[in-house]
Design an enzyme around this catalytic site. Structure first.
Site, short mmCIF file in Angstrom:
data_model
loop_
_atom_site.label_atom_id
_atom_site.label_comp_id
_atom_site.label_asym_id
_atom_site.label_seq_id
_atom_site.Cartn_x
_atom_site.Cartn_y
_atom_site.Cartn_z
N LYS A 1 48.55 26.08 -22.57
CA LYS A 1 49.97 25.77 -22.75
C LYS A 1 50.41 26.17 -24.15
O LYS A 1 49.86 25.69 -25.15
CB LYS A 1 50.17 24.27 -22.53
CG LYS A 1 51.63 23.85 -22.56
CD LYS A 1 51.80 22.46 -22.01
CE LYS A 1 53.23 21.97 -22.12
NZ LYS A 1 53.35 20.59 -21.61
N CYS B 1 50.84 20.81 -29.16
CA CYS B 1 51.57 19.58 -29.44
C CYS B 1 51.93 19.53 -30.92
O CYS B 1 51.07 19.62 -31.79
CB CYS B 1 50.78 18.36 -29.07
SG CYS B 1 51.72 16.88 -29.42
N GLY C 1 60.69 23.99 -19.30
CA GLY C 1 61.69 23.81 -20.33
C GLY C 1 63.07 23.57 -19.75
O GLY C 1 63.75 24.51 -19.36
C1 LIG Z 1 57.80 12.03 -23.59
C2 LIG Z 1 57.08 13.35 -23.53
C3 LIG Z 1 55.69 13.39 -23.65
C4 LIG Z 1 55.01 14.61 -23.59
N1 LIG Z 1 53.65 14.63 -23.69
C5 LIG Z 1 52.97 15.81 -23.56
C6 LIG Z 1 51.54 15.85 -23.58
O1 LIG Z 1 50.86 14.82 -23.68
N2 LIG Z 1 50.93 17.05 -23.48
C7 LIG Z 1 51.64 18.22 -23.34
O2 LIG Z 1 51.03 19.29 -23.23
N3 LIG Z 1 52.99 18.22 -23.30
C8 LIG Z 1 53.67 17.04 -23.41
N4 LIG Z 1 55.05 17.03 -23.35
C9 LIG Z 1 55.78 18.29 -23.18
C10 LIG Z 1 56.19 18.50 -21.71
O3 LIG Z 1 55.06 18.60 -20.87
C11 LIG Z 1 57.05 19.79 -21.57
O4 LIG Z 1 56.32 20.90 -22.02
C12 LIG Z 1 58.34 19.70 -22.37
O5 LIG Z 1 58.89 18.41 -22.27
C13 LIG Z 1 59.40 20.72 -21.95
O6 LIG Z 1 59.79 20.53 -20.62
P1 LIG Z 1 61.14 19.72 -20.20
O7 LIG Z 1 62.26 20.32 -20.97
O8 LIG Z 1 61.24 19.90 -18.72
O9 LIG Z 1 60.89 18.30 -20.57
C14 LIG Z 1 55.74 15.81 -23.41
C15 LIG Z 1 57.12 15.76 -23.29
C16 LIG Z 1 57.80 14.55 -23.34
C17 LIG Z 1 59.30 14.55 -23.20
#
Ligand SMILES: Cc1cc2nc3c(=O)[nH]c(=O)nc-3n(C[C@H](O)[C@H](O)[C@H](O)COP(=O)(O)O)c2cc1C
Ligand SMILES: Cc1cc2nc3c(=O)[nH]c(=O)nc-3n(C[C@H](O)[C@H](O)[C@H](O)COP(=O)(O)OP(=O)(O)OC[C@H]3O[C@@H](n4cnc5c(N)ncnc54)[C@H](O)[C@@H]3O)c2cc1C
Ligand SMILES: Cc1cc2nc3c(=O)[nH]c(=O)nc-3n(C[C@H](O)[C@H](O)[C@H](O)COP(=O)(O)OP(=O)(O)OC[C@H]3O[C@@H](n4cnc5c(N)ncnc54)[C@H](O)[C@@H]3O)c2cc1C
Ligand SMILES: Cc1cc2nc3c(=O)[nH]c(=O)nc-3n(C[C@H](O)[C@H](O)[C@H](O)COP(=O)(O)O)c2cc1C
Ligand code: FES
Ligand code: FES
EC number: 1.3.1.14
Lengths: 305, 269, 305, 269
Positions: free
Chosen positions: C167, C132, C245
């Protein structure tokens, strides 16, 4: 109100406004002469030049992605000699600074290309691409390893008396480390970012879309990453910075200036709108007029954090 | 040239195939058949890039409303294949699109007196209509060979016939014209004194180019490639020239050196 | 034709299909129960859990960008104890594996959170967020330094008997180095990518849009980078991979599988369409039917390069 | 609930302000004033996220075409401020949009017999119309205080009056109603036995909340925040609760705990 002062200078290169055209997206300038006034923009950067002519990658070389595009042109270019003979004479007649973007397949080639450009009239400066992600030997190592970058920049510096801009890759853990290495090695300015390495897959054919498998991601999709890196580097390094990445509008360009850029480069936008560079410069000026800002330079690094 | 064009009409001719007419500036009247345009389907960033289309027709008309003189139009004939063409098919009269046109190198019409042979596969027919019109204006004898998978892929035959073009049709499934490849129908018609102009899928162009070489008939082909800039700057759209090898590469820009090439300029598989 | 076999397993976690919901984008599951059938998806990943409840960052926390969005939630969560008490009972009644995403502000906290989850019924596995980018101590160091990552993973491994997914962050020069470090330290599977660090600027206010200045970029904009990293890691490491992603459609998900992923996670898509995860699983199945593919597993790594 | 809605009408009421009516499923008839919807303006990825809008009105109508019973509609009143609302303003009758609705917590109408005081700033008026309608249906006494920069920002006053609402208008430049802030016009009307419902820019809400506290009048405010999910999952839309401090933070979700809050629930500057 008087027209705002749009002029900026990068390492002694005086420009009428901060808008430059990015390497590889504006050919050798002439291709766009029908679509905009080449004398309305700040500077032009050539396609990346190498010692020998280079054929580039097999096709397909480009593919559209969401809010961006991947390219794996493979640095196809006419070579430094043909550039000087065939392309430069045209550019000399345009009253806009021309910056030669160059790269080498080896350390020595970088030095060699730089020295051929040295003392050449019509070339206002050079931009060294240490970041191209497409050609195995041609960039990725130099662009991601601080000491390799330092070596390249030092060598080029020895071979040129022209302003030396180094173009950084975003495919690194810490762009500030790279920026500092280049600054220490003698860069006069930094431009960032080059493309992010990405990939697209053709589901039906079960193959990568690009013949080269991976390519460089550009366009609006990468703007947030570019802005972040410009801001990080501007805080850490005192060299002038040229911001690049997904700039489509005058507002985008001004955001990069707030983040710390002295000038910007317009890349992919020129494909959507061949007059983009001129339009962006105009939109910037309009913004300044509307907001009663006398000089665009007052915005450089003016972000309040 | 870059300009805004107003959509005048956008009609589905056959399932998934549309013909769209747009306004154009006076300068477009001097474009050449085989040249193309790059169209931005909206002003959003999705889809990002312009889409290339051949000029299907260029002409002029007199708008019905008062105060406007003769106005140039251009037309494209397109197939809905993806995101961009889908959005395109939803445009209506009055919508505006941003165009770059005319782009690239058109067909070399060749000397008068030859028999002009036009070969189109599917939507590859598009640039051939403008070509046929120009050739017929010069009083040439023109034949069209149109091929497709089935009858839905065979477009605008009546329009060609109205120009005085002799038409031949072949479909893979025989639902219109002869059953089989258009090249089979074409072959007996090739003879010295004919000149081929072809546009369509690469395998078809490949076959036509070979056939032309065998018969010693000059042959121009209009090629497609993924494009970003359309003006020769990005080097995204290149094709292998005839003498291309790994060691001495020879790439041609489809957007600038083409899209029309003499068949012998290119490397065929 | 028979319905295709959509099931996959990640480190012993059996899933009815490869579609998982990504951490932080699906709350604690219940928030989406009105919009899709929670028993139609492969697995659910919780919001990132820490030892103590965490308030997260000041606002604004989110902003839209071209083809993507930035978030700087700052890992706001109820804390591990409240999760177990308040959220888990609901999830236990849902017949879909639940994977707890966790992070620590220190090395020790990682171990502590993992041990509290160990042996807990209703938690099928854990996903460790070492990536993160928002919280200074909470990820960026662990996620970009191979030996720090190795330490975290080893410690968590000691404290859990559950399948351990790590992750990865995309903000690194070489994701393969990070992947190997985690594999060596005992990860049972890898998920990638987390968000790319980016920034947005409010031109009028001359301030960053996000209170936290930078945030994590997600959504379709990052898909090419994610696909590239999944492909690189799949070639280099033999662990099962979860691709993440910018996945918006069944076709996107299948592209990730071709690149080498055994399963995928849907993040930002659930904001656009709260039923996205279910829809994507259905679209994948439809593709298999149309193409006469008997098992989705036959596509894993089936890319021809 | 997630559903596709058909645009029934989309009219510009005043420069930059639009009122749009869409079809809705039966279930929406039981939504509460103050609840909102999330709308996807197109099915492209630009703009990416849904846009939140308050429910301006919910009702039912009988379509003119045969074979269709009474149909529920919902309305929004919106101001064009950026990319999403610009695209929205170009939609026509027959276009489809994807909606999540009803979302969030609506207004607590309070006991009968009170005087209900509605305070709207600019497009903040939107949720107050649906509220006024419900209150008037219950036979309550309702006053509306509407403010804006100039007369173009004052919307739908006639519609409120038609419901039997007593209206008061203030504009910054005095081009409509009194010159000054709506809060100045409001102040003399606050007394025990009144209940405030306010929606508008944060500075206005801030002033109203303080005034209400001073007068000891219960006050609900409808808040805005950037939203991604709209369902309480992303934690993007939080606001500081009244007791929020750096050490013991207390955040509320605008989408789930709100958008309507009792004014004392929140922290005011
Ligand atoms: C609003 C938001 C909150 C997120 N919170 C976390 C989290 O608490 N822990 C984590 O490992 N990833 C977190 N992520 C990352 C997502 O799990 C994911 O890896 C990332 O959004 C990429 O995927 P996407 O393009 O489908 O959104 C968060 C993403 C978003 C958009
Ligand atoms: C010079 C030239 C002339 C053309 N003339 C016509 C014509 O007259 N009528 C017609 O129907 N089509 C024509 N095409 C093909 C047409 O450009 C594509 O079908 C169209 O771009 C597809 O866009 P899309 O968004 O619907 O498809 P998508 O598959 O979503 O497009 C994704 C990307 O791939 C590119 N692309 C997809 N297919 C092709 C293709 N066949 N050739 C080049 N790029 C492609 C698109 O431009 C876009 O950048 C021509 C192509 C070229 C190069
Ligand atoms: C619960 C709620 C109810 C609302 N009701 C109404 C209404 O009835 N009428 C109306 O005109 N507006 C209303 N708004 C504000 C409205 O959502 C924004 O004006 C709109 O999203 C702007 O979108 P855009 O694409 O035009 O602007 P852009 O500035 O291009 O939007 C960029 C991003 O910022 C967000 N955003 C921008 N302004 C706001 C804002 N004021 N509040 C929340 N997010 C914002 C957008 O949703 C989007 O994600 C409401 C907001 C909320 C949270
Ligand atoms: C087709 C294409 C070719 C490029 N060629 C070069 C090049 O030769 N040298 C170089 O330094 N950068 C090259 N770039 C990178 C651009 O100069 C620029 O850094 C990048 O595209 C990001 O800016 P943009 O988002 O505005 O396009 C190329 C980019 C594209 C799209
Ligand atoms: S499309 Fe850019 S060079 Fe041809
Ligand atoms: S918008 Fe996602 S929690 Fe409120």
């Amino acid at each position: 109100m008087q027209r705002p002062d749009m002029s900026v200078a990068i390492a002694g290169i005086e420009m009428r406004n901060p808008v430059m055209t990015a390497s590889g997206t504006f050919g050798y300038g002439a291709e766009f002469a029908d679509y905009l006034d080449l004398e309305s923009i700040g500077a032009m950067i050539t396609k990346g030049l190498s010692l020998k002519p280079k054929a580039g990658n097999p096709t397909p070389r480009i593919v559209e992605t969401s809010g961006g595009m991947l390219n794996a042109i493979g640095l196809q270019n006419v070579g430094i000699d043909a550039f000087i003979e065939q392309k430069l004479p045209y550019l000399k007649n345009v009253n806009t600074p021309v910056i030669a973007n160059l790269y080498g397949n080896t350390l020595e080639e970088y030095g060699e290309v730089a020295s051929r450009l040295d003392g050449l009239a019509g070339v206002a400066g050079i931009e060294v691409n240490i970041s191209c992600p497409n050609v195995k030997q041609g960039g990725i190592v130099f662009g991601t390893d601080p000491s390799a970058a330092q070596e390249v920049v030092s060598l080029v510096k020895k071979n040129t008396s022209k302003p030396l801009i180094v173009k950084l890759s975003p495919n690194v853990t810490d762009v500030v480390v790279m920026a500092k290495a280049c600054a220490d090695a003698g860069a006069d300015a930094l431009s960032l970012i080059n493309t992010l390495t990405g990939m697209a897959i053709d589901l039906e054919r079960r193959r990568p879309v690009l013949a080269n498998v991976t390519g460089g991601l550009s366009g609006p999709a990468i703007k947030p990453v570019a802005l972040r890196m410009v801001w990080q580097v501007a805080k850490a390094v005192s060299l002038p910075i040229i911001g690049i990445g997904g700039i489509m509008t005058g507002r985008d360009a001004l955001e990069f200036m707030l983040a710390g850029a002295t000038a910007v480069q317009v890349g992919t936008a020129s494909f959507l709108d061949p007059s983009a560079a001129q339009r962006i410069a105009r939109e910037m000026e309009e913004y300044l007029v509307e907001h009663g800002i006398a000089s665009v330079r007052s915005l450089i690094g003016a972000l309040e954090v | 040239m870059q300009f805004k064009a107003m959509v005048l009409s956008n009609v589905e001719l056959s399932p998934g195939y549309f013909r769209m007419r747009m306004t154009a500036p006076q300068e477009l009247a001097s474009s050449a058949p085989g040249q193309f345009l790059m169209l931005k389907v909206n002003d959003a960033i999705d889809p990002l890039l312009r889409r290339p289309f051949g000029l299907f027709d260029v002409g002029s008309f007199l708008p019905e409303y008062a105060g406007c003189g003769a106005q140039v139009y251009c037309e494209i004939l397109y197939k809905v294949v993806g995101k961009g063409t889908k959005l395109l098919s939803a445009l209506h009269h009055g919508d505006l699109v941003d165009l770059l046109a005319p782009l690239g190198k058109g067909f070399d019409l060749g000397p008068a007196g030859e028999e002009k042979v036009l070969v189109g596969g599917g939507v590859g027919l598009a640039p051939l209509y403008y070509l046929a019109k120009e050739l017929k204006n010069r009083g040439e004898k023109v034949r069209l060979f149109a091929g497709g998978r089935n009858r839905d892929d065979i477009l605008c035959i009546t329009e060609f016939e109205r120009l005085g073009v002799e038409t031949y049709v072949a479909t893979d499934d025989g639902t219109l014209g002869e059953r089989g490849f258009v090249t089979q129908v074409l072959e007996p018609h090739l003879a010295p004194g004919t000149r081929i102009f072809a546009c369509g899928p690469t395998p078809m162009l490949n076959a036509v180019a070979k056939m032309a070489q065998k018969s010693g008939v000059p042959c121009q082909v209009s090629m497609e490639a993924y494009m970003a800039c359309g003006v020769g700057a990005c080097l995204g759209c290149v094709m292998k020239g005839a003498n291309h090898t790994e060691e001495t590469p020879d790439y041609r820009c489809v957007c600038k050196d083409g899209p029309v090439f003499d068949s012998f300029e290119l490397q065929w598989s």
